[in-house]
Design an enzyme around this catalytic site. Sequence first.
Site, PDB file in Angstrom:
ATOM      1  N   TYR A   1       0.835  -1.209   0.000  1.00  0.00           N
ATOM      2  CA  TYR A   1       0.000   0.000   0.000  1.00  0.00           C
ATOM      3  C   TYR A   1       0.867   1.256   0.000  1.00  0.00           C
ATOM      4  CZ  TYR A   1      -3.715   3.260   1.441  1.00  0.00           C
ATOM      5  OH  TYR A   1      -4.600   4.293   1.508  1.00  0.00           O
TER       6      TYR A   1
ATOM      7  N   TYR B   1       3.192  13.400 -14.820  1.00  0.00           N
ATOM      8  CA  TYR B   1       2.206  13.895 -15.775  1.00  0.00           C
ATOM      9  C   TYR B   1       2.051  15.413 -15.675  1.00  0.00           C
ATOM     10  CZ  TYR B   1       0.238   9.773 -18.054  1.00  0.00           C
ATOM     11  OH  TYR B   1       0.059   8.668 -18.864  1.00  0.00           O
TER      12      TYR B   1
END
Length: 335
Positions: free
Chosen positions: A165, A179
């Site tokens: 996780y 991005y």
Amino acid sequence: MGIAVDPTGEPPAHGPARRFARAVVTGGAGFLGSHLCERLLNDGAEVVCLDNFLTGAPANVAHLLPDPAFRLVRCDVSEFVHVPGDVDLVLHFASPASPLDYLEYPIHTLKVGSLGTLHALGLAGEKNARFVLASTSEVYGDPLVHPQPEDYWGNVNPIGPRGVYDEAKRFSEALAMAYRNARGLDAAIVRIFNTYGPRMRPDDGRAIPAFTCAALRGEPLRVHGDGSQTRSISHVDDTVAGILALAASAHSGPVNIGNPDEMSVLELARRILDLTGSDADIEFVERPVDDPTTRRPDITLARELLGWEPRVHWREGLRTTIDWFAAQPGIHDAA
């Protein structure tokens, strides 16, 4: 009326410039995702909820289905994401989030943090939409800095049981920033600290549902170790308000959203016993591997950049949560 965004990065009240008309929420049938869907609808946005129901449940959003502005789509974002029409906000909240869940589904957790994030970012890029990544206080691991500010890099064991996780979220953050920096995507990261409230699963393994259900059943509350490890708990209404404040800004984050009111796990158990009126015992059990010793957010950035801070007092929040659990069918039956 939709959610407003000020391109200067000031909180929405300082001068709205853009409104979110249609939002996509991945993991929208989960605990936190369902509250986000509800709040967005209440604020006037259309909402597309994507979920594969691995840990979420259609029941969490069943009350939203009659609203023509709401659409529920069964979809595994690790495989693909396709949403026809315009979208101007993508909230990526798909992931197992409790230790029991991501220990049961380690590969799913890593896939949704990597491929799922990639696909959600691709959707935001295709639609020229604002993107908000649900990250977590777990990126700080078992912190050596207290409280935890956003510029702390963390103390994480990548191969420990929680690593699936922790590292999935750390990779998600890196991907979102890639991005933003390489492709100019309007991306932001919110680091969410322990959130609680109605619609948590009784069996998800986190402290508040576990303690509450045990107290309601008169069973021992199992506290890990000696209970001296600390947590900071944030009511879901506060957390949702913080997430949407970040969405409605031009800030990239990461921004901590959580309640800096710190308490020990033992104190939390005692508070729940008091609020339920239960005479159940407290039982001390072995502490899990890599269980954080301290956890408390520094929310200076959220206050300064977003004008946000938590408003729900722990007593009020726990009371509404306990009342919700108490009303669930079978909750008083022995586990």
